[in-house]
Design an enzyme around this catalytic site. Sequence first.
Site, PDB file in Angstrom:
ATOM      1  N   LYS A 241       0.832  -1.207   0.000  1.00  0.00           N
ATOM      2  CA  LYS A 241       0.000   0.000   0.000  1.00  0.00           C
ATOM      3  C   LYS A 241       0.872   1.267   0.000  1.00  0.00           C
ATOM      4  O   LYS A 241       2.087   1.187  -0.019  1.00  0.00           O
ATOM      5  CB  LYS A 241      -0.977  -0.048   1.173  1.00  0.00           C
ATOM      6  CG  LYS A 241      -1.980  -1.217   1.055  1.00  0.00           C
ATOM      7  CD  LYS A 241      -2.983  -1.038  -0.079  1.00  0.00           C
ATOM      8  CE  LYS A 241      -3.648  -2.308  -0.542  1.00  0.00           C
ATOM      9  NZ  LYS A 241      -4.712  -2.829   0.279  1.00  0.00           N
TER      10      LYS A 241
HETATM   11  C1  PLP Z   1      -5.849  -3.781   0.545  1.00  0.00           C
HETATM   12  C2  PLP Z   1      -7.305  -3.489   0.570  1.00  0.00           C
HETATM   13  C3  PLP Z   1      -8.125  -3.842   1.649  1.00  0.00           C
HETATM   14  C4  PLP Z   1      -7.707  -4.756   2.757  1.00  0.00           C
HETATM   15  O1  PLP Z   1      -6.604  -4.417   3.457  1.00  0.00           O
HETATM   16  P1  PLP Z   1      -5.736  -5.522   4.240  1.00  0.00           P
HETATM   17  O2  PLP Z   1      -4.810  -4.679   5.037  1.00  0.00           O
HETATM   18  O3  PLP Z   1      -5.059  -6.368   3.227  1.00  0.00           O
HETATM   19  O4  PLP Z   1      -6.673  -6.308   5.093  1.00  0.00           O
HETATM   20  C5  PLP Z   1      -9.440  -3.411   1.653  1.00  0.00           C
HETATM   21  N1  PLP Z   1      -9.947  -2.713   0.629  1.00  0.00           N
HETATM   22  C6  PLP Z   1      -9.207  -2.378  -0.427  1.00  0.00           C
HETATM   23  C7  PLP Z   1      -9.834  -1.579  -1.525  1.00  0.00           C
HETATM   24  C8  PLP Z   1      -7.863  -2.774  -0.515  1.00  0.00           C
HETATM   25  O5  PLP Z   1      -7.141  -2.465  -1.594  1.00  0.00           O
END
Ligand code: PLP
Length: 372
Positions: A185
């Site tokens: 991210k």
């Molecule tokens: C990455 C992501 C999540 C979930 O996050 P995690 O930390 O992997 O649980 C939720 N929504 C979106 C749109 C994402 O890209």
Amino acid sequence: MEGKFYPVAVPVFNGNEKKYVMDCIDSTWISSTGKYITAFEEAFAAFCGARYAVSCSNGTTALHLALLANGVGSGDEVIVPTLTFIATANAVVYCGAKPVFADCEPDTWNMNLEHLESLITPKTKGIIPVHLYGHPADMDAVNALAAKHGLFVIEDAAEALGAEYKGRRTGSLSGCATFSLFGNKIITTGEGGMITTDDEQLAAKMRTLRGQGIDPVRKYWFPVIGYNYRLTNLQAAVGLAQLENIDWHVGERVRVASLYESMLRDESGLTLPVQKDWAKNVYWMFSIVLNGYDEPQRNQFMAMLKQDGIETRPFFYPMHVLPPYEGLQSHEEFPVANRIASQGLNVPTYGGLSEADIQYITGRIKHHLRNE
Ligand SMILES: *Cc1c(COP(=O)(O)O)cnc(C)c1O
């Protein structure tokens, strides 16, 4: 370029990450209490322009906590885009509620609001707009619709930390917002999540639910059933260091995206990401749509890039085709998502990619476009 390999994402630790982590270890404060948790939450809230930030174990638990705090339970419906990561829909199911899917826009790839409005029923409780691949949803329009029908709004900002809507950052654009701090991210803590809100009561509820439902004052008194969704001080130490460098992290993605954009914009076979005049896109993943391709052709295109040492990812499968959600709604409801999901791919997007790297990657993309 022999032997070179470009992953789709790479985290970069070029700040105080090591120093803060070592400080946790030296001080023995490695678990879910400690100064980095508080400092990270405060800095995160300030960055987003929100009053409160509640850290948690990942972006999925962030969504779960936000939905629970908004009172979502069995029999409720929550509208989410069909084109998103599965966590957005799964968190609704964790509450015993039903996700209802909306098609997306052909340019921003975010939720289509006309379709969304047609899906509202007496059971609808709320809406989760997703800022897909780093471009904010049209939040004024979402909020107006929600207000008209008495619904809550939770921004799923997992992919869009630092993105802006009409000059305001994600995380401050609705009742509350959730973020993911997963390794790929905008900034990362390995695994981690955050929820931002201006609502003091909502924040307090989420803190309680995050920590097994424990009473904030009366030790070992549990007024409700909660969860262990806590972030650790070690993770927060990494997060704080990452957030201190947020301008670099976002700036690099914007720089990389503008290089891709300048090298690919004349390719008539491609549709590229947009940036609406009211938006700042943080380009979590620079994405291309192969006009006219079907899914096997898109997959073949990705396989050829892999041979060139370039890792790519297909767009998310729309939720309505995945086994847990198939059959809830007719596939015909999603003409745009069906097309884009089978034609789209994400290309390497991370800080430190040089102009020569992007020249190479776009050179291979153009080559395969010609030879298809
Ligand atoms: C990455 C992501 C999540 C979930 O996050 P995690 O930390 O992997 O649980 C939720 N929504 C979106 C749109 C994402 O890209």
